[in-house]
Design a protein around this motif. Structure first.
Motif, PDB file in Angstrom:
ATOM      1  N   TYR A  96       4.190   1.249 -15.539  1.00  0.00           N
ATOM      2  CA  TYR A  96       3.356   2.085 -14.683  1.00  0.00           C
ATOM      3  C   TYR A  96       3.119   1.373 -13.352  1.00  0.00           C
ATOM      4  O   TYR A  96       3.208   0.147 -13.239  1.00  0.00           O
ATOM      5  N   TYR A  97       2.805   2.174 -12.332  1.00  0.00           N
ATOM      6  CA  TYR A  97       2.448   1.663 -11.015  1.00  0.00           C
ATOM      7  C   TYR A  97       0.933   1.691 -10.889  1.00  0.00           C
ATOM      8  O   TYR A  97       0.293   2.691 -11.226  1.00  0.00           O
ATOM      9  N   GLY A 105      -8.941   0.505   3.474  1.00  0.00           N
ATOM     10  CA  GLY A 105      -7.511   0.790   3.389  1.00  0.00           C
ATOM     11  C   GLY A 105      -6.612  -0.362   3.024  1.00  0.00           C
ATOM     12  O   GLY A 105      -5.387  -0.202   3.019  1.00  0.00           O
ATOM     13  N   THR A 106      -7.150  -1.529   2.705  1.00  0.00           N
ATOM     14  CA  THR A 106      -6.312  -2.615   2.212  1.00  0.00           C
ATOM     15  C   THR A 106      -5.763  -2.215   0.841  1.00  0.00           C
ATOM     16  O   THR A 106      -6.497  -1.688   0.008  1.00  0.00           O
ATOM     17  N   ALA A 107      -4.469  -2.479   0.610  1.00  0.00           N
ATOM     18  CA  ALA A 107      -3.791  -1.954  -0.574  1.00  0.00           C
ATOM     19  C   ALA A 107      -3.288  -3.055  -1.493  1.00  0.00           C
ATOM     20  O   ALA A 107      -2.987  -4.172  -1.066  1.00  0.00           O
ATOM     21  N   LEU A 108      -3.178  -2.686  -2.749  1.00  0.00           N
ATOM     22  CA  LEU A 108      -2.453  -3.474  -3.741  1.00  0.00           C
ATOM     23  C   LEU A 108      -1.550  -2.522  -4.491  1.00  0.00           C
ATOM     24  O   LEU A 108      -1.972  -1.417  -4.862  1.00  0.00           O
ATOM     25  N   LEU A 109      -0.299  -2.932  -4.716  1.00  0.00           N
ATOM     26  CA  LEU A 109       0.631  -2.128  -5.501  1.00  0.00           C
ATOM     27  C   LEU A 109       1.479  -3.043  -6.364  1.00  0.00           C
ATOM     28  O   LEU A 109       2.062  -4.015  -5.868  1.00  0.00           O
ATOM     29  N   ALA A 110       1.536  -2.717  -7.645  1.00  0.00           N
ATOM     30  CA  ALA A 110       2.400  -3.446  -8.567  1.00  0.00           C
ATOM     31  C   ALA A 110       2.970  -2.483  -9.594  1.00  0.00           C
ATOM     32  O   ALA A 110       2.417  -1.401  -9.839  1.00  0.00           O
ATOM     33  N   VAL A 161       8.254   4.620  -2.411  1.00  0.00           N
ATOM     34  CA  VAL A 161       7.333   3.542  -2.793  1.00  0.00           C
ATOM     35  C   VAL A 161       7.427   3.250  -4.295  1.00  0.00           C
ATOM     36  O   VAL A 161       7.128   2.144  -4.731  1.00  0.00           O
ATOM     37  N   PHE A 162       7.861   4.235  -5.075  1.00  0.00           N
ATOM     38  CA  PHE A 162       8.034   4.012  -6.510  1.00  0.00           C
ATOM     39  C   PHE A 162       9.329   3.228  -6.706  1.00  0.00           C
ATOM     40  O   PHE A 162      10.371   3.765  -7.068  1.00  0.00           O
ATOM     41  N   PHE A 163       9.248   1.927  -6.463  1.00  0.00           N
ATOM     42  CA  PHE A 163      10.431   1.098  -6.234  1.00  0.00           C
ATOM     43  C   PHE A 163      11.221   0.786  -7.497  1.00  0.00           C
ATOM     44  O   PHE A 163      12.320   0.241  -7.404  1.00  0.00           O
TER      45      PHE A 163
END
Length: 216
Positions: A96-97, A105-110, A161-163
């Protein structure tokens, strides 16, 4: 549990954030108000609207809370310790993402199979996520009884973005997801979700409790 339908909207490439906000504000607003853990009873007002246009996912969060903080300025930092909204989504059983954003608006994505096993998105991917916070992009310590306690955040997430996946289009895609509001390091910490979570301690990284969503 009903499937959350993600409506398709037509968005012009020249559309300004103010117009996009108006369009998202006209869509259904879903509350993030499930208090899952008795030790954290505080429930600020939080909701979101969601849509897509085949190539991008659009999210707009609206929050009213007693205290607000934004210390983290660097992407993939500890944004969950600030006033934070989150969106976790799984397209299949590979993982899952987890998207996490503080109020400026600071982001984290994993991408994760489970919480400890994270593959974080790099700067090239993160910079394609557009973020339009109502608050200025300036860090600040916790504030109470302030105009900063009411805020909104609009997010544009391209399908690229869904890498770990390849989507030619978001049309008709089915997935599982959950939506969150938290603030781990606030003076009133809280952990809210849209869909209920049955774990002993606060934990959003539990895809077995995601709800069904479908992109029209």
């Amino acid at each position: 549990m009903e499937t959350l339908q993600v409506p398709r909207i037509a968005v012009s490439g020249k559309e300004m954030p103010e117009e996009l906000n108006r369009r998202l504000d006209a869509l259904p607003a879903y509350r993030i108000d499930t208090v899952n853990w008795k030790g954290y009873p505080y429930s600020p007002s939080a909701n979101f609207s969601i849509a897509h246009d085949e190539d991008c996912l659009y999210l707009r969060y609206r929050v009213q809370e007693e205290c607000t903080m934004a210390r983290v300025m660097e992407d993939n930092g500890a944004v969950w310790t600030d006033s934070c909204v989150e969106f976790f989504i799984s397209f299949d059983d590979t993982g899952y993402y987890n998207f996490e954003f503080n109020c400026i608006g600071t982001a984290l994505l994993a991408f994760r199979k489970e919480k400890p096993l994270a593959e974080h998105a790099g700067p090239t991917v993160l910079k394609t996520i557009l973020r339009y916070p109502s608050l200025p992009r300036i860090s600040f310590e916790e504030e109470k009884s302030s105009d900063k306690n009411s805020w909104a955040l609009t997010i544009i997430i391209p399908r690229t973005v869904f890498f770990k996946h390849r989507f030619a289009s978001l049309n008709g895609v089915e997935a599982r997801a959950n939506f969150y509001k938290c603030g781990d390091a606030l003076s009133i910490p809280h952990f809210l979700s849209k869909y209920p979570i049955a774990t002993a301690e606060p934990n959003f990284h539990v895809p077995e409790y995601f709800g069904k969503i479908k992109f029209e």
